[in-house]
Design an enzyme around this catalytic site. Structure first.
Site, PDB file in Angstrom:
ATOM      1  CG  ASP A   1       2.487 -12.358  -2.975  1.00 17.36           C
ATOM      2  OD1 ASP A   1       3.116 -11.376  -2.587  1.00 17.36           O
ATOM      3  OD2 ASP A   1       1.269 -12.512  -2.826  1.00 17.36           O
TER       4      ASP A   1
ATOM      5  CD  GLU B   1       2.157  -9.586   1.013  1.00 14.52           C
ATOM      6  OE1 GLU B   1       1.122  -9.314   0.374  1.00 14.52           O
ATOM      7  OE2 GLU B   1       2.752  -8.764   1.726  1.00 14.52           O
TER       8      GLU B   1
END
Length: 328
Positions: A212, A256
């Protein structure tokens, strides 16, 4: 047809059947092109083969790869089309022979001259809607013809190849993320279930690495979403560079979050992969309005050995919890 001719014809049909099955082994475009080059060389009795596709505008040509003396190279590269014999073949949708030259290891057609005793056979790849989707070039002796009935297996394979490339393109659109080019979550779910099934049957191990981007919202708020998209593409390219070709599965899990399936790798190995990604990303900082922007990434690893009764969701949850601790 004598007995020898009959035997040769059976061999050609058998080779076509095998090449067709091999072509559709999976719909990974790169793998399909590599297999196609090998089959084109075999069926066309050629030592040098080139494979090209037309872009969406049908004005530009992109080399997909070549085979020369048994060595296959798969690489996308723009090549000239306008004013070349290949443009004529694409427009007429009919194969033709030209003089043989060479362009960046590709057999290349020329109107005049060329290598003595050799010809360049050029054939269009005509798709399901009768539009040309690509072209093939082959180096062959000038006493060999591709118009006789003996060449029918080769011509049939060209039609199958055109359909295969179209199918691979549609498959790619269905399973990949438009922004990053990575596989989508649905494809990840399917492949992870397959990997867990594999180690249940045959043993072994598999790890997943969930990553992430840190403070990604701040990046979007500070530099805008266009720059944020650029960061995602750079990060995705970093993961692809680090992954093992044709083994690891790299996906955009959501937002993301990016995730890798690492077959045959234990937790320690997966952590090493994550560390390589982290360092690689540091060396590819995106350029912001005032210079390079620092982008960091956190990761969580989960690993299992087979046989196991863990579900795919529980497996991902383990990696997600590890990622949460890394974020802290």
């Amino acid at each position: 047809m004598n007995l020898i001719d009959h035997f040769d014809a059976e061999m050609e049909v058998s080779a076509l059947s095998y090449a067709a099955r091999l072509l559709f082994t999976d719909l990974d475009r790169e793998g399909m092109i590599e297999r196609a080059l090998e089959s084109l060389a075999d069926l066309g009795h050629s030592k040098q083969v080139g494979l090209f596709i037309l872009d969406r505008s049908h004005r530009d040509l992109i080399s997909q790869g070549c085979m020369k003396d048994g060595k296959t190279v798969v690489k996308c590269k723009p090549v000239p089309l306008e004013g070349t014999p290949l443009e004529q073949v694409a427009r007429s949708k009919r194969p033709a022979n030209y003089g043989l030259a060479e362009f960046e290891s590709l057999p290349w057609p020329v109107e005049k001259g060329g290598k003595p005793g050799r010809l360049c056979f050029c054939a269009p790849l005509v798709g399901l809607d009768f539009e040309v989707v690509g072209l093939v070039t082959l180096d062959h002796p000038d006493n060999v013809t591709f118009e006789a009935a003996e060449a029918q297996p080769f011509i049939t394979y060209l039609a199958l190849l055109a359909m295969g490339l179209e199918t691979a393109h549609l498959f790619r659109l269905a399973v990949t993320d438009g922004l990053t080019g990575l596989y989508v979550r649905r494809y990840f779910d399917i492949r992870l279930s397959e990997e867990l099934g594999r180690i249940n049957r045959f043993g072994g191990q598999v790890s997943i690495l969930l990553m992430d981007l840190d403070r990604f919202k701040r990046i979007n708020d500070t530099y805008g979403h266009i720059f944020g998209d650029k960061v995602l593409r750079i990060t995705a390219a970093t993961l692809v560079r680090t992954a093992r070709r044709k083994i690891d599965i790299v996906c955009r899990y959501g937002g993301e979050e990016l995730i890798l399936i690492l077959p045959g790798i234990d937790a320690a190995g997966a952590k090493e992969v994550g560390e390589r990604i982290r360092k690689d990303l540091e060396s590819h900082m995106p350029e912001g309005p005032a210079g390079p922007v620092v982008v960091t990434i956190s990761g969580g690893v989960a690993s299992v050995s087979g046989p196991t009764d863990i579900s795919a969701q529980d497996f991902v949850d383990q990696a997600d919890r590890a990622l949460y601790f890394a974020k802290q």
